[in-house]
Design a protein around this motif. Sequence first.
Motif, PDB file in Angstrom:
ATOM      1  N   GLY B 607       0.783  -1.228   0.000  1.00  0.00           N
ATOM      2  CA  GLY B 607       0.000   0.000   0.000  1.00  0.00           C
ATOM      3  C   GLY B 607       0.818   1.284   0.000  1.00  0.00           C
ATOM      4  N   ALA B 608       2.145   1.169  -0.061  1.00  0.00           N
ATOM      5  CA  ALA B 608       2.984   2.367  -0.003  1.00  0.00           C
ATOM      6  C   ALA B 608       2.740   3.273  -1.215  1.00  0.00           C
ATOM      7  CB  ALA B 608       4.457   1.977   0.085  1.00  0.00           C
ATOM      8  N   CYS B 609       2.595   2.676  -2.408  1.00  0.00           N
ATOM      9  CA  CYS B 609       2.369   3.473  -3.622  1.00  0.00           C
ATOM     10  C   CYS B 609       1.056   4.244  -3.525  1.00  0.00           C
ATOM     11  CB  CYS B 609       2.380   2.581  -4.862  1.00  0.00           C
ATOM     12  SG  CYS B 609       1.244   1.188  -4.774  1.00  0.00           S
ATOM     13  N   PHE B 610       0.060   3.560  -3.001  1.00  0.00           N
ATOM     14  CA  PHE B 610      -1.261   4.158  -2.836  1.00  0.00           C
ATOM     15  C   PHE B 610      -1.176   5.379  -1.907  1.00  0.00           C
ATOM     16  CE2 PHE B 610      -5.426   4.349  -0.724  1.00  0.00           C
ATOM     17  CZ  PHE B 610      -6.284   4.313  -1.819  1.00  0.00           C
ATOM     18  N   ALA B 611      -0.372   5.234  -0.856  1.00  0.00           N
ATOM     19  CA  ALA B 611      -0.276   6.310   0.135  1.00  0.00           C
ATOM     20  C   ALA B 611       0.471   7.526  -0.392  1.00  0.00           C
ATOM     21  CB  ALA B 611       0.403   5.792   1.402  1.00  0.00           C
ATOM     22  N   VAL B 612       1.487   7.294  -1.256  1.00  0.00           N
ATOM     23  CA  VAL B 612       2.291   8.448  -1.675  1.00  0.00           C
ATOM     24  C   VAL B 612       1.741   9.167  -2.898  1.00  0.00           C
ATOM     25  CG1 VAL B 612       4.457   7.575  -0.695  1.00  0.00           C
ATOM     26  CG2 VAL B 612       3.878   7.047  -3.076  1.00  0.00           C
ATOM     27  N   CYS B 613       0.840   8.539  -3.645  1.00  0.00           N
ATOM     28  CA  CYS B 613       0.396   9.143  -4.900  1.00  0.00           C
ATOM     29  C   CYS B 613      -0.544  10.321  -4.658  1.00  0.00           C
ATOM     30  CB  CYS B 613      -0.297   8.113  -5.791  1.00  0.00           C
ATOM     31  SG  CYS B 613      -0.738   8.817  -7.382  1.00  0.00           S
ATOM     32  N   ASN B 614      -0.061  11.533  -4.993  1.00  0.00           N
ATOM     33  CA  ASN B 614      -0.873  12.723  -4.777  1.00  0.00           C
ATOM     34  C   ASN B 614      -2.002  12.851  -5.790  1.00  0.00           C
ATOM     35  OD1 ASN B 614       0.620  13.609  -2.626  1.00  0.00           O
ATOM     36  ND2 ASN B 614       2.137  14.598  -3.961  1.00  0.00           N
ATOM     37  N   ARG B 615      -1.848  12.153  -6.928  1.00  0.00           N
ATOM     38  CA  ARG B 615      -2.845  12.299  -8.002  1.00  0.00           C
ATOM     39  C   ARG B 615      -3.910  11.216  -7.950  1.00  0.00           C
ATOM     40  NH1 ARG B 615      -1.531  15.822 -11.947  1.00  0.00           N
ATOM     41  NH2 ARG B 615      -2.773  14.654 -13.441  1.00  0.00           N
ATOM     42  N   HIS B 616      -3.887  10.421  -6.913  1.00  0.00           N
ATOM     43  CA  HIS B 616      -4.837   9.313  -6.764  1.00  0.00           C
ATOM     44  C   HIS B 616      -4.839   8.411  -7.998  1.00  0.00           C
ATOM     45  CE1 HIS B 616      -6.254  11.139  -3.106  1.00  0.00           C
ATOM     46  NE2 HIS B 616      -6.480  12.273  -3.758  1.00  0.00           N
ATOM     47  N   ALA B 617      -3.652   8.176  -8.536  1.00  0.00           N
ATOM     48  CA  ALA B 617      -3.545   7.374  -9.754  1.00  0.00           C
ATOM     49  C   ALA B 617      -3.401   5.885  -9.456  1.00  0.00           C
ATOM     50  CB  ALA B 617      -2.359   7.853 -10.592  1.00  0.00           C
TER      51      ALA B 617
END
Lengths: 151, 621
Positions: B607-617
């Motif tokens: 879930g790290a990618c989900f947490a850092v993505c500011n663009r909700h991509a």
Amino acid sequence: MNHDLSKLPDIFARYPREPQSLIAVLQDIQKEFNFLPCEALKEAAQHLDVPLSKVFSVSTFYNAFSLNPKGEKVIRICMGTTCHIRGAALIQDQLESKLGINAGQTTSDMKYTLEVVNCVGACSMAPVVIVNDKYYADVKVNQTKKILRGG
Amino acid sequence: MAITRIASPKALDKLRTECQKEQQKHPRKLMVCCGPGCLANGAAEIVSEFKAQLKKKRIKGFDVEAMKETGCHGFCEQGPLVVVEPQGTFYTRVKKKDVERIVEETLRNNKIVDNLLYTHPIEKKTYRDYREIPFYKHQKRIALRNLGHINQCDVRDYIATGGYQALAKALTTLSPTEVIEQVKTSGLRGRGGGGFSTGRKWESCARLAERPHYVICNGDEGDPGAFMDRAIMEGDPHSVLEGMAICAYAVDSSEGYIYVREEYPLAVQFLQEAIREAEAYGLLGDNILGTDFSFHIKISRGGGAFVCGESSALMRSVAGEVGEPRAKYIRSVQKGLFDKPTVLNNVESFANIPVIIERGGKWYARIGTEKSTGTKAFSLVGKVVNSGLIEVPMGTTLRQIVFDIGGGIRDNRPFKAVQTGGPSGGCLPESKLDLSVDFDTLTKAGSMMGSGGMIVMDEGTCVVDVAKYFLKFLVEESCGKCTPCREGLYQLYLLAVKISEGLATESDLGKMEQLSAVIIDASLCGLGKSGPNPFLSTIQYFRDEYLAHIRDKRCPAGVCKALITYEVDAQACDGCMACIRACAVNAITGKKGEVHVIDQAKCNKCGACFAVCNRHAIKVA
């Protein structure tokens, strides 16, 4: 391993010399040594006139006690309901993989102990991670490096 | 200041006038919230900065003594909180650098620092006085009456607000039987969750001829997601001591214990200080207020075991033993601590007692509903906009609590459920939002009041995961003495894991229901008897979600790891590489400015990618 047991009389003196004082004495020993050294348990049993077997059963029943030495930094991940639904398990994964240990274990260099606790009552700040006495509020998955650095 | 013992109820009156005069020296006061939430967010730093600034700036009529370090003000979400009274000027999310401005502008020039005020996230309205904010407006505070208004550990502050008046009243004008009558008339039911009549409990104990009688305050607060008792013990410890002393007078006890969790070191410290102070003033100890009545309170620190919230287990723990419960047919009122008659009440129950004695049982009984009188404190937390500590009259609806006080769900997501009653409670869905919050209605709906944790869940919360979480909690906390609880809950947990991994069949649900019935019937204590509740209440209201996991191998909330995948939304991704840097297993590839791709074979779903993505991509499928 030998431990400095000279502080034990001090701890014993804080409470009445009766079996009822067992938990309080163990809590203070835990605080002093960061765990319950075997020799200290033997002395406590003798002092309070409680069988060593009972001291052992109390020491293993309560979450507050540990029979193994803890690391320099004790990292506690709050696993209360609120922290859980706000992603505490993902943070636990991160810390476990970064430290190479599971919750409940200590790194071999004795630097870190990773623990999971039930609820520290700071639910509005969930998820919460506590390193020794420092609180990290609203922790994100990508902040675990910073927490380990102590930032 | 030299402390003289208060030798009579009259002397207490005199001291109160003196304390009130002390208060009037500072017409304006600065309240810095030092509740659990604000402390976690740096309140201690704010306090020392105020001390430094006040010393340096020398504001006329305003010195360090006009600043109070208070208990939890309630609106933890917005902490650290600073309030200027009597105006009620309410500063939120105060940082160290804001302190100087508050001192200069508000304390010196009587101006308001606009950007520190609270703005309602949806209405966009800014409030100057906290009493107008919806979060506070809909509350009624009795147990939490002093929190946020007095110095956490100052007996003189407590006395100035009328503290220990009720004890004096009981000792001088009421007989023990009359005290019990007042508590019975009030209709107060145990705030720890049991809901047993407090007055009747006292009466049963008082009637027993065997001596000594003990009074115990249960401050174990083991329910995860609840911190009402912590807030009271830290923020207003004297109200608990006074309530216990009144109880001791009513049931003829001279020895009491407060059982506090080890995880609450501040509560232990403040209670210890409060006991010491109360003893010095003659409000506890021998010959209280110059009368024949004596009552001593000791603190017993819990060792962190959930089962110790159960009465018989708690009493064994106070006696220094392993906290294993015993069979229910022996009542702890008759054979409690050291097998002697014992009254055990929860922190919040005791905090209500002084008000009941002072204003009368009838007054209290008029608040709330017919069978659940008075108010109840809740920790309103989870996916709600305004989380914090609240107190409302019984009979308030869940909808009023979640939406009027709580401000609805974060990020405007749909509401899914509200969990009450801790691990033994249950989850109630949207269709139950108009239920009145009282002991009997919640139990009838398949949940329970519990001690007051109220955890709000949105569509991103998976009920299977929640049930699994609570079952795991109970498996770990089961003391192991009786088989249905020890083995039964473990099997129930394993089946929940199977569902969350998409490996279960529909017949497993039947097995779980059958097993639940046995655990409820055959367990020794409340932990086991209510253990299957997390499963039963979720299957009752969210069967479809269970079936989605079983039939479609899908987790609709996107939580159960085995059933989800993380994917990059090519439309939304701007190729910033943040997720690539965050990924610990190098599962994401892509160049700057190009759409990134997740290699599902490598992805560990952290879930790290989900947490850092500011663009909700990053999407969860």
